[in-house]
Design a protein around this motif. Structure first.
Motif, PDB file in Angstrom:
ATOM      1  N   THR A 175       0.837  -1.195   0.000  1.00 11.69           N
ATOM      2  CA  THR A 175       0.000   0.000   0.000  1.00 11.69           C
ATOM      3  C   THR A 175       0.877   1.253   0.000  1.00 11.69           C
ATOM      4  OG1 THR A 175      -1.612  -1.226   1.338  1.00 11.69           O
ATOM      5  CG2 THR A 175      -1.934   1.154   1.122  1.00 11.69           C
ATOM      6  N   PRO A 176       0.732   2.132  -1.006  1.00 14.42           N
ATOM      7  CA  PRO A 176       1.585   3.323  -1.115  1.00 14.42           C
ATOM      8  C   PRO A 176       1.440   4.270   0.069  1.00 14.42           C
ATOM      9  CG  PRO A 176       0.426   2.903  -3.184  1.00 14.42           C
ATOM     10  CD  PRO A 176      -0.191   2.013  -2.146  1.00 14.42           C
ATOM     11  N   LEU A 177       2.496   5.027   0.319  1.00 17.05           N
ATOM     12  CA  LEU A 177       2.533   5.955   1.441  1.00 17.05           C
ATOM     13  C   LEU A 177       1.429   6.996   1.358  1.00 17.05           C
ATOM     14  CD1 LEU A 177       4.117   6.877   3.979  1.00 17.05           C
ATOM     15  CD2 LEU A 177       5.518   8.296   2.459  1.00 17.05           C
ATOM     16  N   ASP A 178       1.086   7.432   0.147  1.00 19.86           N
ATOM     17  CA  ASP A 178       0.083   8.489   0.018  1.00 19.86           C
ATOM     18  C   ASP A 178      -1.344   8.017   0.290  1.00 19.86           C
ATOM     19  OD1 ASP A 178      -0.463   7.075  -2.290  1.00 19.86           O
ATOM     20  OD2 ASP A 178       0.202   8.650  -3.664  1.00 19.86           O
ATOM     21  N   CYS A 179      -1.507   6.738   0.608  1.00 19.09           N
ATOM     22  CA  CYS A 179      -2.825   6.229   1.015  1.00 19.09           C
ATOM     23  C   CYS A 179      -3.078   6.462   2.503  1.00 19.09           C
ATOM     24  CB  CYS A 179      -2.946   4.738   0.702  1.00 19.09           C
ATOM     25  SG  CYS A 179      -3.106   4.349  -1.050  1.00 19.09           S
ATOM     26  N   PHE A 180      -2.080   7.007   3.206  1.00 19.93           N
ATOM     27  CA  PHE A 180      -2.179   7.211   4.649  1.00 19.93           C
ATOM     28  C   PHE A 180      -2.123   8.699   4.982  1.00 19.93           C
ATOM     29  CE2 PHE A 180      -0.449   3.062   3.781  1.00 19.93           C
ATOM     30  CZ  PHE A 180      -1.166   2.229   4.626  1.00 19.93           C
ATOM     31  N   ASP A 181      -2.815   9.068   6.034  1.00 19.17           N
ATOM     32  CA  ASP A 181      -2.890  10.464   6.463  1.00 19.17           C
ATOM     33  C   ASP A 181      -1.844  10.730   7.535  1.00 19.17           C
ATOM     34  OD1 ASP A 181      -3.526  12.984   7.421  1.00 19.17           O
ATOM     35  OD2 ASP A 181      -5.691  12.684   7.182  1.00 19.17           O
ATOM     36  N   GLY A 182      -0.787  11.440   7.142  1.00 17.57           N
ATOM     37  CA  GLY A 182       0.302  11.717   8.071  1.00 17.57           C
ATOM     38  C   GLY A 182      -0.090  12.598   9.239  1.00 17.57           C
ATOM     39  N   GLU A 183      -1.160  13.357   9.079  1.00 16.41           N
ATOM     40  CA  GLU A 183      -1.605  14.239  10.163  1.00 16.41           C
ATOM     41  C   GLU A 183      -2.519  13.523  11.141  1.00 16.41           C
ATOM     42  OE1 GLU A 183      -3.336  17.682   8.412  1.00 16.41           O
ATOM     43  OE2 GLU A 183      -1.445  18.404   7.549  1.00 16.41           O
ATOM     44  N   LYS A 184      -2.878  12.299  10.829  1.00 16.80           N
ATOM     45  CA  LYS A 184      -3.758  11.528  11.707  1.00 16.80           C
ATOM     46  C   LYS A 184      -3.142  10.176  12.042  1.00 16.80           C
ATOM     47  CE  LYS A 184      -8.000  13.788  10.118  1.00 16.80           C
ATOM     48  NZ  LYS A 184      -9.359  13.620   9.531  1.00 16.80           N
TER      49      LYS A 184
END
Length: 228
Positions: A180-189
């Motif tokens: 799963t690519p990194l941009d599928c995750f919310d770094g602020e949450k």
């Protein structure tokens, strides 16, 4: 090579920034930037920089790599050189390189199945393939597994080697495993899966990957075959 397996302050030449509260990750990052890592580490980092494909060949010990290989990973894949907070997973430093595991087991293949006593090999491989290789950005190729070679006839071992020899001819052209690519995750949450990604897979039978399974059944062979 008699490669040192333990990650210690001896991996840095000269003074460290904070000897009283030594932090290996931060100190080796500073040492890498300053060219103060020991020669055995810098030589391995040189090889890694030049490589297009890295094959980790090992006998599986206690469901993972032997200590000396883990020590190589601990000491060579230093913060700054192999990863940073911003450059990891699909945005990793080694995203233009490929890597794979090639290993022998002591147990039969059936023992590493979803119904086997050792558990699913896909689960066993997740920490190594996702947590180390993909974390550093590598495109991870499907593993080459030699099942219990010490318990089969020599003819069968010969067949294993011939299969590996044939596969090696086209390794650089193989498609990598799915992560799963990194941009599928919310770094602020807290790097949780983004709601829109979660919703997109809500009705699907299987989770995204072995580790990011969304509480669903694991996708079959996710860590052992490309394209699944």
């Amino acid at each position: 090579m008699k490669f040192k397996a333990t990650a210690t302050s001896e991996d840095i030449t000269g003074e460290v920034k904070n000897a009283d509260h030594f932090c290996y990750g931060e100190e080796t990052k500073l040492a890498w930037e300053a060219g103060k890592l020991t020669a055995d580490i810098t030589e391995e980092q040189r090889k890694l920089t030049e490589a297009d494909l890295v094959i980790f060949q090992f006998p599986m010990y206690w469901f993972t790599v032997p200590a000396i290989m883990k020590g190589w990973m601990d000491r060579v894949l230093t913060l700054g050189f192999a990863f940073t907070h911003e450059k990891r997973y699909s945005q990793g430093i080694f995203k233009d390189k490929k890597a794979m595991l090639s290993f022998t087991t002591g147990s039969q293949e059936s023992m590493f199945s979803a119904n086997g006593i050792n558990g699913d090999m896909n689960v066993t491989l997740w920490p190594l393939q996702n947590g180390i290789l993909y974390y550093c950005g590598f495109q991870v190729l499907a593993p080459q597994i030699f099942w219990a070679p010490s318990h089969v006839p020599s003819e069968a071992r010969g067949t294993m080697l011939e299969s590996w020899r044939t596969r090696m001819q086209g390794l650089l052209g193989e498609n990598p495993l799915a992560f799963t690519p990194l941009d599928c995750f919310d770094g602020e949450k807290g790097y949780q899966l983004k709601p829109e990604v979660h919703e997109k897979h809500a009705a699907k039978e299987f989770g995204l990957t072995v580790g990011i399974h969304l509480g669903k059944a694991l996708p079959p062979n996710n860590q052992m075959k490309a394209g699944v």
